[in-house]
Design a protein around this motif. Sequence first.
Motif, PDB file in Angstrom:
ATOM      1  N   HIS A 144       0.170  10.438  -3.514  1.00 34.57           N
ATOM      2  CA  HIS A 144       1.560  10.540  -3.961  1.00 34.57           C
ATOM      3  C   HIS A 144       1.880   9.410  -4.928  1.00 34.57           C
ATOM      4  CE1 HIS A 144       2.104  13.719  -1.085  1.00 34.57           C
ATOM      5  NE2 HIS A 144       1.700  12.942  -0.113  1.00 34.57           N
ATOM      6  N   GLY A 145       0.937   9.116  -5.791  1.00 32.00           N
ATOM      7  CA  GLY A 145       1.113   8.082  -6.805  1.00 32.00           C
ATOM      8  C   GLY A 145       0.327   8.509  -8.022  1.00 32.00           C
ATOM      9  N   CYS A 146      -0.649   7.701  -8.421  1.00 33.96           N
ATOM     10  CA  CYS A 146      -1.383   8.008  -9.648  1.00 33.96           C
ATOM     11  C   CYS A 146      -2.458   9.060  -9.422  1.00 33.96           C
ATOM     12  CB  CYS A 146      -1.993   6.732 -10.222  1.00 33.96           C
ATOM     13  SG  CYS A 146      -3.281   6.011  -9.184  1.00 33.96           S
TER      14      CYS A 146
ATOM     15  N   GLU B   5       7.533  14.554  -2.597  1.00 31.88           N
ATOM     16  CA  GLU B   5       6.959  13.781  -3.692  1.00 31.88           C
ATOM     17  C   GLU B   5       7.848  13.948  -4.916  1.00 31.88           C
ATOM     18  OE1 GLU B   5       2.591  13.925  -4.547  1.00 31.88           O
ATOM     19  OE2 GLU B   5       3.316  14.626  -6.483  1.00 31.88           O
TER      20      GLU B   5
ATOM     21  N   THR C  13       7.117   5.998 -11.445  1.00 33.77           N
ATOM     22  CA  THR C  13       5.973   6.286 -10.589  1.00 33.77           C
ATOM     23  C   THR C  13       6.229   7.539  -9.784  1.00 33.77           C
ATOM     24  OG1 THR C  13       4.546   5.430  -8.836  1.00 33.77           O
ATOM     25  CG2 THR C  13       6.863   4.866  -8.686  1.00 33.77           C
ATOM     26  N   ARG C  14       5.144   8.206  -9.444  1.00 34.43           N
ATOM     27  CA  ARG C  14       5.243   9.196  -8.384  1.00 34.43           C
ATOM     28  C   ARG C  14       5.350   8.439  -7.078  1.00 34.43           C
ATOM     29  NH1 ARG C  14       0.587  11.964  -9.913  1.00 34.43           N
ATOM     30  NH2 ARG C  14       1.179  13.673 -11.265  1.00 34.43           N
ATOM     31  N   THR C  15       6.147   8.938  -6.174  1.00 32.31           N
ATOM     32  CA  THR C  15       6.254   8.300  -4.862  1.00 32.31           C
ATOM     33  C   THR C  15       6.832   9.316  -3.901  1.00 32.31           C
ATOM     34  OG1 THR C  15       7.055   6.352  -3.664  1.00 32.31           O
ATOM     35  CG2 THR C  15       8.567   7.352  -5.240  1.00 32.31           C
ATOM     36  N   LEU C  16       7.058   8.894  -2.687  1.00 30.85           N
ATOM     37  CA  LEU C  16       7.666   9.778  -1.701  1.00 30.85           C
ATOM     38  C   LEU C  16       9.119   9.388  -1.497  1.00 30.85           C
ATOM     39  CD1 LEU C  16       4.841  10.050   0.975  1.00 30.85           C
ATOM     40  CD2 LEU C  16       5.658  11.845  -0.550  1.00 30.85           C
TER      41      LEU C  16
ATOM     42  N   HIS D 201       1.600   5.603   3.446  1.00 31.42           N
ATOM     43  CA  HIS D 201       1.911   7.034   3.456  1.00 31.42           C
ATOM     44  C   HIS D 201       1.846   7.664   2.066  1.00 31.42           C
ATOM     45  CE1 HIS D 201       6.302   5.700   3.255  1.00 31.42           C
ATOM     46  NE2 HIS D 201       6.137   6.424   2.196  1.00 31.42           N
ATOM     47  N   GLU D 202       1.700   6.860   1.005  1.00 34.70           N
ATOM     48  CA  GLU D 202       1.468   7.447  -0.320  1.00 34.70           C
ATOM     49  C   GLU D 202       0.003   7.831  -0.512  1.00 34.70           C
ATOM     50  OE1 GLU D 202       2.789   5.024  -3.555  1.00 34.70           O
ATOM     51  OE2 GLU D 202       4.908   5.231  -3.044  1.00 34.70           O
TER      52      GLU D 202
ATOM     53  N   ARG E 132       0.909  -0.464  -2.358  1.00 27.59           N
ATOM     54  CA  ARG E 132       1.805   0.648  -2.019  1.00 27.59           C
ATOM     55  C   ARG E 132       1.657   0.951  -0.526  1.00 27.59           C
ATOM     56  NH1 ARG E 132       3.820   3.978  -6.176  1.00 27.59           N
ATOM     57  NH2 ARG E 132       3.912   2.738  -8.053  1.00 27.59           N
TER      58      ARG E 132
END
Lengths: 90, 1144
Positions: free
Chosen positions: A61-63, B1098, B1090-1093, A15-16, A12
Amino acid sequence: MLLIPCPWCGPRPEHEFRYGGAAHRAPPEDASAVDDAAWGDYLYSRDNPKGRHAERWRHLHGCGRFFNCIRDTVSDRIAGTYKPGEAPPL
Amino acid sequence: MTQPFRTAAGGRIDRQRPVRFSFDGRALEGCAGDTLASALLANDVHLVGRSFKYHRPRGILSAGSEEPNALVTVDRGLGRVTPNLRATQIELHEGLTAISQNRFPSLRFDLGAVAGAAAPLLPPGFVYKTFMRPASFWKRLYEPAVRHAAGLGRAPGQGDPDRYAHQYAHCDVLIIGGGAAGIAAALGASATGARVILCDEQAEFGGSLLSEPGVTIDGWAAPDWVREAIASLGDQVTLLPRTTAFGAYPGNLIGLAQRLTDHLAQPAPGMPRERLWHVRAGRVILAAGAIERPLVFPGNDRPGIMLAAAARTYLHRYGVKVGSRAVVVTADDSAYRAASDLHAAGVAVAAVVDLRPEPVGPVVEAVRALDIPIHTGMTIGGAAGRRRVDAVRLADGQTIISCDTVLMSGGWTPSVHLLAQSRGEAWLSVGACAGAFGLATCLRDGTEAGGSQPGTFAVAGLPEMTPAALPLPALPHPKAFVDFQNDVTTKDIATATGEGFVSIEHVKRYTTAGMATDQGKTSNVNAIVAVAAQIGADPAAVGTTTFRPPYTPVTFGAFAGPSRGDLFAPIRMTPIFSADAVPEDAGGWRRARCYPRNGEAIEAATARECLAVRNDVGMADASTPGKIEIAGPDAALFLNRIYTGDFNSLEPGQCRYALLLGEDGFVRDDGIVARATGDRWHVTTTTGGAAFVLHHMEDHLQTGFAGLRVWLTSVTEQWAVIAVQGPRSIEALAPFIPDIELGAMPRMSVREGHIGDIPIRLFRAGFTGETGFEINLPPDSAQQVWDTLRQRDVTPYGTDAMHVLRAEKGFVIVGQETDGTVTPDDLGLGWTIGRDKGDFVGKRSLSLPELSRADRLQLVGLLPAEAAMVPEEGAQLTEAGQGPSVGHVTSSYHSPTLGRSFALALVAGGRSRVGARLRVPMASGPVEVVVTDPVFVPRPPERPFAPTSPLPLLPAVARPAPVARAAGSVRLAALAPATLLSVRAGPGAATAIGMAIGVLLPTVPCRSVIARERAALWLGPDEWLIQAPEGSTGLEALARRAPADRPASVVDVSQGFRALELAGPRAAWCLNGFCALDLDPRAFPVGMCTRTLLGKAEVVLWRIGAEVFHIDVPRSLLPYVWACLEEARLEFADESSAETPAVG
């Protein structure tokens, strides 16, 4: 921008993630038992290696998980990432 | 014929389509397909600019992006002014307006050219050495004067009205450069089925092949082979012409700048001017070619002197003769082809001057056969001519040859810039940039680099040539230019080495060679050779300077992209709107400063609001502070370690104020910890600290206190908060809250109940020190309750009043009273530390001697001697007389309740100074203050309240959903509300919950499971988002009951999100304008989530169809995300016809 392989989500964009400082820095088992100098050292002293560096990142900004990462501070190349408790890659 | 130097036939321009343009106001005509440079040359315009330092006349040196001299400003009207564009890269279009630079008053008569006569007075370092004293003159006098005299184009004065886009892209192979080697690489990569991006900085692919009509490849004329090869590339190849790869970054991220509309007279509406691509490439093939080197001789910068290959390009590609009578000077075979070709086109070639003693080979013989004199072992000793070269003198000092054109070639420099930047990532170089100069070799190597078998190509028509060695260095001379754009000569280099600068990096900085906007593309190697000659070293030992982005200049607009105006940073919106609020953006949120009545000034409104809270009842929108729901049997233990307080003794329904410390013992955040029910806790944070606190808690939970059965869920957006504060607050609220006895609620308690029929979590707490409540309620109902209370004469108050009210009570704001070096005791908040609890974060540090010194900065109050004087926040405090600072003012206001000013401050040993006088040095003179206790307004006695009868809320008002712009290929819609549950659980509990709610929780990362009307989305290894139709009311209870023996957390977050759907063939493309993920169906298949930007927000991104994306957006960020997606869709807005709904 780094491409960081999250141990759960795969590669990824940087920036996440959020940087979490040097890895494998456990606080003293009993903080009240260490003297002030040793505690100060734990709080404020860090290695600043040129080359291989074990560091913590969080896939904010993910898991949302914290994990460890081996990054070369010169080339910015990432040798690998691993979950907390796992052994670092060679 | 208006273009005297246009050939009768040939080239890739269209003589039937004349294009009118202007240069310095002069109306000229070129042809479709021209660049500005070729059109100027066709019109015999050679003087196009003045040089940076000496204002010397300059012409056109090259035909490509390496151009150092021919820089112009293009004015596209309406403030669209771009300076320093290379005329060699500007595509001609109808009405193009170009203006020359760095001349005054005009290009032909330039006053600054006297600087050229004074050149001996302007050695390197001149500016630094001369304009030193007095220091104050630098900013006011010297710098403006130097900047006026020396410089390039001027920055535009108006805002840029154009749009710029960003695009994130992923590919297996990125090929930089679309010449012979790059096209061959694309053919090779395309054949493997790889995802390929092929980019080239020029308008047309083909590179030097476009200037080789006489060369054939597999029987096709080279330009036609290019056309056929490009057409044969598969769908998996993205072609990006007019696109410069400008930088290589870690992780094989390559920045591309694509110019979309500058070449068009009438750009389509909605089209961005430029697009900045963030390309993440599996591997990169660099096929950037090579740049011809100028030769260094006195006067080598005069207009009419250009690179030999450029002259061939102007002839063969643009149908332009660059002069009437040419001298060719070379150290290389390739310039002989220019001599032959220009001769054939009718240009007189007066002589070839070759630095090599015995040039041989077919190209040399071909020139000999034309009876063109060849001077071998010879170079040019000087070039004459004012605004254009008119003669050259050979180095023998005897031979003078008149001419209007000099073509030079010092050999070729491979374009390794990006390879050097890449620091050894997975890159391959092919073609001329790898040092391969044979066309067949370039083609073969290209196909192989692309991943296929090396191709064999039948190349004909290209004579054999020998690559040049580095030419001998030129002698130091004040007019022998090494770097044209920065006016650096061989004499300057000799001065630098003479002063002891021998490292090439030092020479670069001292002389500025290679530091101009062209980054020394034509000058760096010549500078290295000159340095090597001066210090007696081998050029290879001198080395190169570091290559840095950008390869060619990139506009600020392209870098900024869509991040401007409303899209610069997301402003989060609370669910309460008041038309009369004065807005302010703070902590990422739009908040209300105050609510003026009838044209009140802000100060007056704030004073009125303060008094309403103190004497009657007021209410504030307090939705922005962070809220975290903490669940699990070990929650109290966890909170004991995170906060200073002791929570073992906290009963359900009780709250406690708490501080959160860092390991260093300093205050990081504060908030209220409430035990809502047995093992469910509701914790508030500061507005600005919400994200940090959650991160900090997760850190300790995941890595420090692993094994605790505790789960965290952000519910900041799930609850709106209305703070109702003041002595009449119970009276105001009681009629609407049937099931909670307000008067019986102790301070710092929490109850669950209803306002009207709306479920609430009611806190008896506040930030004003008055009797008060904080109503936590669903955001969808917040406006209804707010409007109802307003109608009942509850005075709304804003953040300005909130600040005054809390400061009057000595309540701190973390980040205002604290700065990361403040302990609980410093704030007088040592009482928040639980006495008998175990270890907590920061505890060990609090016992460090430094943290308990008596002279630490401590929170105190200040009363200025003058009641009307409000000291500045941040101002220092001193003791009477001068002396050092003893502290600083942290908060300072006028208090309407006290009728005077007051302040909070951190003062060294402050608590022992109460009663002492200090001074605040301010611009208007020192202000006397008296140190006081920080509590200015004591707690009033509880006021009895009259019983009230129940009243109904005003009817709820539904807010309309946003309506998207029509665009057929990508549709945007706001979806109906749904039930959302956040589940956090270990594996066993997750299975049980899945069974209970009828949809299994996926264990594969970033995947979803759909069953009946429910979906479970994996968001983390212990976190899922459950989606169900709106009103699936029983689902939460069902999920909570499931893991009786295996604890987990299930939290309703339905109100916290808004769902959007983006659908259509261009949906993924539009998302990639703001989202950096690879959305190719193979990388992001249907069902992936997925969480992402998305931009800076977010979101949860979920692909529910090949062309359908479901996006869950935090509700406060909906306006921002909506605006981002509309921005991305703007390019497709004119395709609305496809979306017209059928009537009837």
